[in-house]
Write a protein that holds these residues in place. Sequence first.
Motif, PDB file in Angstrom:
ATOM      1  N   LYS A 185       0.921  -1.175   0.139  1.00 38.30           N
ATOM      2  CA  LYS A 185       0.158  -0.041   0.110  1.00 38.30           C
ATOM      3  C   LYS A 185       0.904   1.484  -0.201  1.00 38.30           C
ATOM      4  O   LYS A 185       1.638   1.405   0.959  1.00 38.30           O
ATOM      5  CB  LYS A 185      -0.680   0.105   1.126  1.00 38.30           C
ATOM      6  N   MET A 186       0.986   1.943  -1.121  1.00 42.27           N
ATOM      7  CA  MET A 186       1.702   3.213  -1.271  1.00 42.27           C
ATOM      8  C   MET A 186       1.073   4.474  -1.826  1.00 42.27           C
ATOM      9  O   MET A 186      -0.300   4.363  -2.200  1.00 42.27           O
ATOM     10  CB  MET A 186       2.678   2.718  -2.316  1.00 42.27           C
ATOM     11  N   ILE A 187       1.557   5.604  -1.183  1.00 43.31           N
ATOM     12  CA  ILE A 187       1.191   6.773  -1.589  1.00 43.31           C
ATOM     13  C   ILE A 187       1.888   7.696  -2.389  1.00 43.31           C
ATOM     14  O   ILE A 187       3.267   7.770  -2.034  1.00 43.31           O
ATOM     15  CB  ILE A 187       0.764   7.729  -0.589  1.00 43.31           C
ATOM     16  N   SER A 188       1.778   7.971  -3.617  1.00 40.06           N
ATOM     17  CA  SER A 188       2.558   8.757  -4.455  1.00 40.06           C
ATOM     18  C   SER A 188       2.020  10.066  -5.153  1.00 40.06           C
ATOM     19  O   SER A 188       1.052  10.456  -4.819  1.00 40.06           O
ATOM     20  CB  SER A 188       2.397   7.617  -5.694  1.00 40.06           C
ATOM     21  N   SER A 189       3.334  10.977  -5.117  1.00 42.92           N
ATOM     22  CA  SER A 189       2.727  12.344  -5.585  1.00 42.92           C
ATOM     23  C   SER A 189       3.970  12.606  -6.416  1.00 42.92           C
ATOM     24  O   SER A 189       5.034  12.146  -6.317  1.00 42.92           O
ATOM     25  CB  SER A 189       2.582  13.095  -4.359  1.00 42.92           C
ATOM     26  N   GLY A 190       3.920  13.749  -7.261  1.00 42.61           N
ATOM     27  CA  GLY A 190       4.672  14.683  -8.073  1.00 42.61           C
ATOM     28  C   GLY A 190       4.486  16.137  -7.762  1.00 42.61           C
ATOM     29  O   GLY A 190       3.511  16.501  -8.430  1.00 42.61           O
ATOM     30  N   LYS A 191       5.262  16.918  -7.192  1.00 43.64           N
ATOM     31  CA  LYS A 191       5.164  18.107  -6.941  1.00 43.64           C
ATOM     32  C   LYS A 191       6.165  19.029  -7.656  1.00 43.64           C
ATOM     33  O   LYS A 191       7.270  18.700  -7.849  1.00 43.64           O
ATOM     34  CB  LYS A 191       5.091  18.630  -5.374  1.00 43.64           C
ATOM     35  N   LYS A 192       5.767  20.217  -8.075  1.00 48.52           N
ATOM     36  CA  LYS A 192       6.888  21.337  -8.551  1.00 48.52           C
ATOM     37  C   LYS A 192       7.656  21.810  -7.535  1.00 48.52           C
ATOM     38  O   LYS A 192       7.066  22.125  -6.351  1.00 48.52           O
ATOM     39  CB  LYS A 192       6.090  22.299  -9.262  1.00 48.52           C
ATOM     40  N   VAL A 193       8.780  22.085  -7.814  1.00 43.52           N
ATOM     41  CA  VAL A 193       9.639  22.882  -6.768  1.00 43.52           C
ATOM     42  C   VAL A 193      10.608  23.931  -7.725  1.00 43.52           C
ATOM     43  O   VAL A 193      10.571  23.931  -8.888  1.00 43.52           O
ATOM     44  CB  VAL A 193      10.813  21.909  -6.080  1.00 43.52           C
ATOM     45  N   GLY A 194      10.833  24.936  -6.961  1.00 41.06           N
ATOM     46  CA  GLY A 194      11.524  26.018  -7.608  1.00 41.06           C
ATOM     47  C   GLY A 194      13.008  25.846  -7.712  1.00 41.06           C
ATOM     48  O   GLY A 194      13.211  25.443  -6.959  1.00 41.06           O
ATOM     49  N   ILE A 195      13.708  26.428  -8.996  1.00 38.26           N
ATOM     50  CA  ILE A 195      15.003  26.234  -8.719  1.00 38.26           C
ATOM     51  C   ILE A 195      15.505  27.623  -9.398  1.00 38.26           C
ATOM     52  O   ILE A 195      14.778  28.402 -10.019  1.00 38.26           O
ATOM     53  CB  ILE A 195      15.547  25.142  -9.476  1.00 38.26           C
ATOM     54  N   GLU A 196      16.797  27.997  -9.126  1.00 36.02           N
ATOM     55  CA  GLU A 196      17.413  29.412  -9.920  1.00 36.02           C
ATOM     56  C   GLU A 196      17.462  29.332 -11.012  1.00 36.02           C
ATOM     57  O   GLU A 196      17.992  28.376 -11.765  1.00 36.02           O
ATOM     58  CB  GLU A 196      18.642  29.573  -8.941  1.00 36.02           C
TER      59      GLU A 196
END
Length: 472
Positions: A185-196
């Motif tokens: 049983k797994m929980i998955s996500s993909g989120k945006k992060v900021g870079i320079e």
Amino acid sequence: MRLTVAACAFLLALRADHRTASAFVVPQSRTAVGIQHSTASVTTIALYATADDADGEKKEEEDKPVNPYADPNYPDLEFVNYNDPDYQIDMGIGDDFATAEEEEKISSALSPEEANAAIEEMREDRRRRNDEFQFETYHASALKSGEKYRGEWEVYRTSTFIPGQEDRVNEYGMPSLVKAKRVLKMISSGKKVGIESKSGRRVDGERIVHEELQHEDEDVKTTAGGEDGPMDEYEEFEAEIRSNKYWPDMLGPYDFRGEQGIMCVGNAYTICDAIPLENGSSSDDADVHEGPFSELRTEIGLFHKKMRMRLKFDYRVKEADVGSSSRPPLALKSMTVCREGHERWPRYSDEQTNVDNEATAALFGPPGAAGGLYDPPPVGSDDQATRYMMLDLEGGATVLFPHTIDQDPEAFNGNGWVTSLDWTPGRIRYQVDRKVLGGTKIKGLKTLELSEVQGADAKQYRPKDGGSNMRQ
């Protein structure tokens, strides 16, 4: 010719009334009114002929020039090539790029070197617009803008990598698939992060970071696997499954050009990651995405409403093959079937009432797509066909995949490989085909193709071409 944006250049665009692909394809010789329908992030364009077309349509058909990219089976669709300098119709990313006439004006005003540089800059701008479209679509549609998917992961191991069962194969050399004793049983996500970033483009300062956590460890965000005492062989395998990475650490817009093996179209997507083979034959200045590889991990997925089904394939060079060749074959170590719900678990118990239980039937119903794969892809010669396996999955799905992938460019005359998933989660039946190049270029996409058909009509409109690639 090697494609720069492979999966977008040759999408599987099929007849709208029977089979369609979510591609931006414009009939070449018709005046059209484009009406955009926007959902969460995917924009489709419906084309309607204007009234002025009615009288002149017959004459236009007679005068229409020969389209070098047309497929005679689909005369109203154009298959575009981003590497063609005369290419003029773009796939939904704007029309502010240089036409042949504009390029001629540029060439007459500049030196040949300056003109080539200016034209290439325009083409690169067009590619970058498509990169941005792919990046945003993948994040918003496949990842639901960073929200969580909760799922049950069903793991299969091949006998190839099970101690004491390495030689357990049938008469065709096909290994056995062994289903794991428990579901993860797994929980998955993909989120945006900021870079320079100093670029003026917003997406140049954004990356997508994926995260997959075991359910019990969601709050503490640790990798699963016992902390007290040594793990047994199966626990080590489970921990490896949870920690395997199928994407770049920081996924950016320029990873969607095909060479990286990442692309999305309509309700389908694919991602990929690989580890180069130590002491491989690639030179220091070789393409970073070219093999040979010691490990190759690919994923294909389909999503529909609040459901998502994705398959993870983990390929490795067998220990016995290390050092035997500069381009040893890759063998399948494991396949993981992920059945997931958006912000909910994919199934409810029978005791629960007054809930939408559509996902339970769509993800855990009887196994196998009706009649097998809707559109079986070509798999090469009879010899190469023995490298494939087909498996029926719960939820009315069927998958075709290679169990062994050669990295020798001479193997099977350089023919590539394909992985297909057929699933009917609702009214529409989907089939996604991930087609890759052969030899050391196995990470690079040749095409990512999506077929859609009304599930009730699938038998009537099933292709009868015996399995063939689209004309390119």
